[in-house]
Motif scaffolding. Structure first.
Motif, PDB file in Angstrom:
ATOM      1  N   HIS A  48       0.825  -1.214   0.000  1.00 19.46           N
ATOM      2  CA  HIS A  48       0.000   0.000   0.000  1.00 19.46           C
ATOM      3  C   HIS A  48       0.856   1.260   0.000  1.00 19.46           C
ATOM      4  O   HIS A  48       0.434   2.303  -0.497  1.00 19.46           O
ATOM      5  CB  HIS A  48      -0.928   0.011   1.212  1.00 19.46           C
ATOM      6  N   GLY A  49       2.035   1.192   0.585  1.00 12.71           N
ATOM      7  CA  GLY A  49       2.908   2.357   0.608  1.00 12.71           C
ATOM      8  C   GLY A  49       3.604   2.602  -0.708  1.00 12.71           C
ATOM      9  O   GLY A  49       4.088   3.711  -0.963  1.00 12.71           O
ATOM     10  N   LEU A  50       3.695   1.553  -1.549  1.00  9.47           N
ATOM     11  CA  LEU A  50       4.331   1.689  -2.855  1.00  9.47           C
ATOM     12  C   LEU A  50       3.308   2.138  -3.896  1.00  9.47           C
ATOM     13  O   LEU A  50       3.378   3.231  -4.417  1.00  9.47           O
ATOM     14  CB  LEU A  50       4.965   0.360  -3.262  1.00  9.47           C
ATOM     15  N   TYR A  51       2.347   1.276  -4.176  1.00 10.79           N
ATOM     16  CA  TYR A  51       1.284   1.609  -5.123  1.00 10.79           C
ATOM     17  C   TYR A  51       0.199   0.542  -5.018  1.00 10.79           C
ATOM     18  O   TYR A  51       0.407  -0.534  -4.459  1.00 10.79           O
ATOM     19  CB  TYR A  51       1.819   1.682  -6.559  1.00 10.79           C
ATOM     20  N   GLU A  52      -0.962   0.864  -5.584  1.00  6.23           N
ATOM     21  CA  GLU A  52      -2.064  -0.081  -5.677  1.00  6.23           C
ATOM     22  C   GLU A  52      -2.596  -0.074  -7.102  1.00  6.23           C
ATOM     23  O   GLU A  52      -2.787   0.997  -7.695  1.00  6.23           O
ATOM     24  CB  GLU A  52      -3.186   0.273  -4.694  1.00  6.23           C
ATOM     25  N   TYR A  53      -2.832  -1.261  -7.625  1.00  7.59           N
ATOM     26  CA  TYR A  53      -3.371  -1.411  -8.975  1.00  7.59           C
ATOM     27  C   TYR A  53      -4.850  -1.746  -8.878  1.00  7.59           C
ATOM     28  O   TYR A  53      -5.231  -2.752  -8.283  1.00  7.59           O
ATOM     29  CB  TYR A  53      -2.613  -2.507  -9.724  1.00  7.59           C
ATOM     30  N   ASP A  54      -5.688  -0.905  -9.472  1.00  6.39           N
ATOM     31  CA  ASP A  54      -7.137  -1.070  -9.402  1.00  6.39           C
ATOM     32  C   ASP A  54      -7.626  -1.849 -10.625  1.00  6.39           C
ATOM     33  O   ASP A  54      -8.102  -1.274 -11.613  1.00  6.39           O
ATOM     34  CB  ASP A  54      -7.813   0.296  -9.324  1.00  6.39           C
TER      35      ASP A  54
ATOM     36  N   ARG B  55      -9.600   5.065 -21.421  1.00  7.04           N
ATOM     37  CA  ARG B  55      -8.567   5.082 -20.389  1.00  7.04           C
ATOM     38  C   ARG B  55      -7.919   3.713 -20.199  1.00  7.04           C
ATOM     39  O   ARG B  55      -6.792   3.624 -19.710  1.00  7.04           O
ATOM     40  CB  ARG B  55      -9.146   5.561 -19.055  1.00  7.04           C
ATOM     41  N   VAL B  56      -8.608   2.656 -20.571  1.00  6.15           N
ATOM     42  CA  VAL B  56      -8.080   1.309 -20.315  1.00  6.15           C
ATOM     43  C   VAL B  56      -6.827   1.017 -21.136  1.00  6.15           C
ATOM     44  O   VAL B  56      -6.085   0.083 -20.825  1.00  6.15           O
ATOM     45  CB  VAL B  56      -9.156   0.231 -20.604  1.00  6.15           C
ATOM     46  N   LYS B  57      -6.571   1.819 -22.172  1.00  8.19           N
ATOM     47  CA  LYS B  57      -5.403   1.575 -23.008  1.00  8.19           C
ATOM     48  C   LYS B  57      -4.091   1.885 -22.277  1.00  8.19           C
ATOM     49  O   LYS B  57      -3.041   1.413 -22.693  1.00  8.19           O
ATOM     50  CB  LYS B  57      -5.504   2.414 -24.283  1.00  8.19           C
ATOM     51  N   ASP B  58      -4.180   2.696 -21.244  1.00 13.07           N
ATOM     52  CA  ASP B  58      -2.979   3.031 -20.468  1.00 13.07           C
ATOM     53  C   ASP B  58      -3.165   2.535 -19.035  1.00 13.07           C
ATOM     54  O   ASP B  58      -3.950   3.088 -18.274  1.00 13.07           O
ATOM     55  CB  ASP B  58      -2.747   4.540 -20.471  1.00 13.07           C
ATOM     56  N   ILE B  59      -2.441   1.500 -18.680  1.00 13.25           N
ATOM     57  CA  ILE B  59      -2.602   0.883 -17.367  1.00 13.25           C
ATOM     58  C   ILE B  59      -2.229   1.840 -16.234  1.00 13.25           C
ATOM     59  O   ILE B  59      -2.682   1.687 -15.088  1.00 13.25           O
ATOM     60  CB  ILE B  59      -1.763  -0.412 -17.283  1.00 13.25           C
TER      61      ILE B  59
ATOM     62  N   GLY C 123       1.393   5.244  -3.729  1.00 19.50           N
ATOM     63  CA  GLY C 123       1.405   5.212  -2.276  1.00 19.50           C
ATOM     64  C   GLY C 123       2.288   6.322  -1.729  1.00 19.50           C
ATOM     65  O   GLY C 123       2.924   7.082  -2.467  1.00 19.50           O
ATOM     66  N   MET C 124       2.360   6.400  -0.391  1.00 18.78           N
ATOM     67  CA  MET C 124       3.110   7.484   0.240  1.00 18.78           C
ATOM     68  C   MET C 124       4.616   7.384  -0.025  1.00 18.78           C
ATOM     69  O   MET C 124       5.296   8.405  -0.158  1.00 18.78           O
ATOM     70  CB  MET C 124       2.832   7.508   1.741  1.00 18.78           C
ATOM     71  N   LEU C 125       5.161   6.165  -0.095  1.00 18.69           N
ATOM     72  CA  LEU C 125       6.581   6.047  -0.422  1.00 18.69           C
ATOM     73  C   LEU C 125       6.847   6.557  -1.826  1.00 18.69           C
ATOM     74  O   LEU C 125       7.834   7.270  -2.063  1.00 18.69           O
ATOM     75  CB  LEU C 125       7.039   4.591  -0.293  1.00 18.69           C
TER      76      LEU C 125
ATOM     77  N   GLU D  12       3.266  -4.078 -13.119  1.00 19.48           N
ATOM     78  CA  GLU D  12       2.243  -3.847 -14.142  1.00 19.48           C
ATOM     79  C   GLU D  12       2.774  -3.027 -15.314  1.00 19.48           C
ATOM     80  O   GLU D  12       2.355  -3.211 -16.459  1.00 19.48           O
ATOM     81  CB  GLU D  12       1.033  -3.127 -13.521  1.00 19.48           C
ATOM     82  N   THR D  13       3.689  -2.105 -15.033  1.00 20.17           N
ATOM     83  CA  THR D  13       4.250  -1.255 -16.096  1.00 20.17           C
ATOM     84  C   THR D  13       5.700  -1.609 -16.413  1.00 20.17           C
ATOM     85  O   THR D  13       6.292  -1.003 -17.321  1.00 20.17           O
ATOM     86  CB  THR D  13       4.186   0.227 -15.684  1.00 20.17           C
TER      87      THR D  13
END
Length: 304
Positions: free
Chosen positions: A92-98, A112-116, A123-125, A166-167
């Motif tokens: 959660h501090g790094l990132y979250e993928y929805d 928008r779905v074309k760009d993940i 996240g805060m970090l 993811e990226t």
């Protein structure tokens, strides 16, 4: 998006090296609104010089959480705070993928779905790493999370970078943030994590330090009232068997009520012969402690 990008293959094997002036140039000397002891200022500056997280422990209400904000204000640095809960994961501090939102948008034909990246929440970090200025990052009450939580952050705090699967990108800190971590000792922290931190225990303020703290929050308070209030406060804390001793923040709440009610030192002296001080609900926070004071007062009256 505001972050540093490096291809995974270019990731260095060595530890992170700051890109600009060293952190040693940042010195904390306290602020007008936060009374810091010499030991605490030394600990903050030592952690900054060593480029290690500062792990701060102490009784609740001793100013652990406020410290990070005051350090940021004193040094003129951006401030990021990450408050930990029992359900918080290191990810959660790094990132979250929805992924759910992306699936829904794909069903609706949203472009928008074309760009993940549109579905990755920083996240805060990440935000602290992406800051254009060297930041102060608070990780508050780390001991609330799962026992593996601190270890899951070791690599990120050491290297000041993390990988986004993811990226397929590596997010590296523009500048190494000063990291302040608080703990209430609810559980033991792993040895591997402790080795990477500079540790400081904030001792409960003595009477003279407490007087300075109160005067910062209530400038112009009458010396006689302050003296009587502090004597009453420390006498309550000295009682053996209290389930929860009143803290600094609770003392400040109590004094605020005393001033609002325009009570005098004589009013507080009268309370010394009774079971409980006036407005005791600001100081005592459970029925066991209230009942203990009532019993002590009863026994005192019988002896007299």
């Amino acid at each position: 998006m505001a972050f540093n990008y490096r291809a995974p293959a270019s990731r260095p094997a060595s530890r992170y090296i700051p890109k600009t002036a060293t952190l040693a140039s940042m010195k904390f000397t306290g602020t007008d609104s936060y009374i810091a002891t010499e030991d605490l200022m030394t600990a903050v500056n030592a952690a900054i010089t060593l480029e290690r997280p500062l792990l701060v422990k102490g009784e609740p209400g001793t100013g652990k959480t406020l410290l990070a904000q005051e350090v940021a204000d004193a040094l003129g640095r951006p401030f990021f705070e990450w408050h930990i809960k029992s359900t918080t994961k290191a990810q959660h501090g790094l990132y979250e993928y929805d992924a759910v939102s992306r699936l829904r948008d794909s069903q609706l034909g949203d472009e928008r779905v074309k760009d993940i990246r549109n579905y990755i929440k920083q996240g805060m970090l990440w935000e602290a790493f992406a800051s254009d200025d060297r930041a102060v990052l608070l990780i508050d009450e780390i001991d609330k999370a799962d026992i593996e939580f601190p270890n899951d952050l070791l690599r990120e705090l050491d290297r000041m970078e993390f990988y986004v699967y993811e990226t397929q990108e590596t997010i590296a800190a523009k500048h190494r943030p000063a990291v302040i971590i608080t703990s209430n000792n609810e559980k033991e922290l792993p040895d591997a994590f402790l080795r990477r931190c500079f540790f400081h225990y904030i001792r409960f303020p003595e009477a003279d330090t407490m007087e300075r703290i109160v005067e910062v929050h209530f400038p112009g308070i009458k010396k006689a009232l302050l003296k009587e209030a502090l004597e009453c406060f420390f006498s309550i804390r000295s009682v053996n068997g209290l389930k929860k001793k009143p803290s600094t923040s609770e003392l400040l709440d109590w004094i605020k009520l005393l001033l609002a009610e325009d009570l005098s030192p004589e009013d507080l002296r009268e309370d010394s012969t009774k079971a409980l001080p006036k407005l005791y609900g600001a100081l005592l926070k459970n029925e066991q402690d209230v009942q203990m004071f009532e019993r002590l007062a009863f026994l005192s009256r019988r002896q007299n």
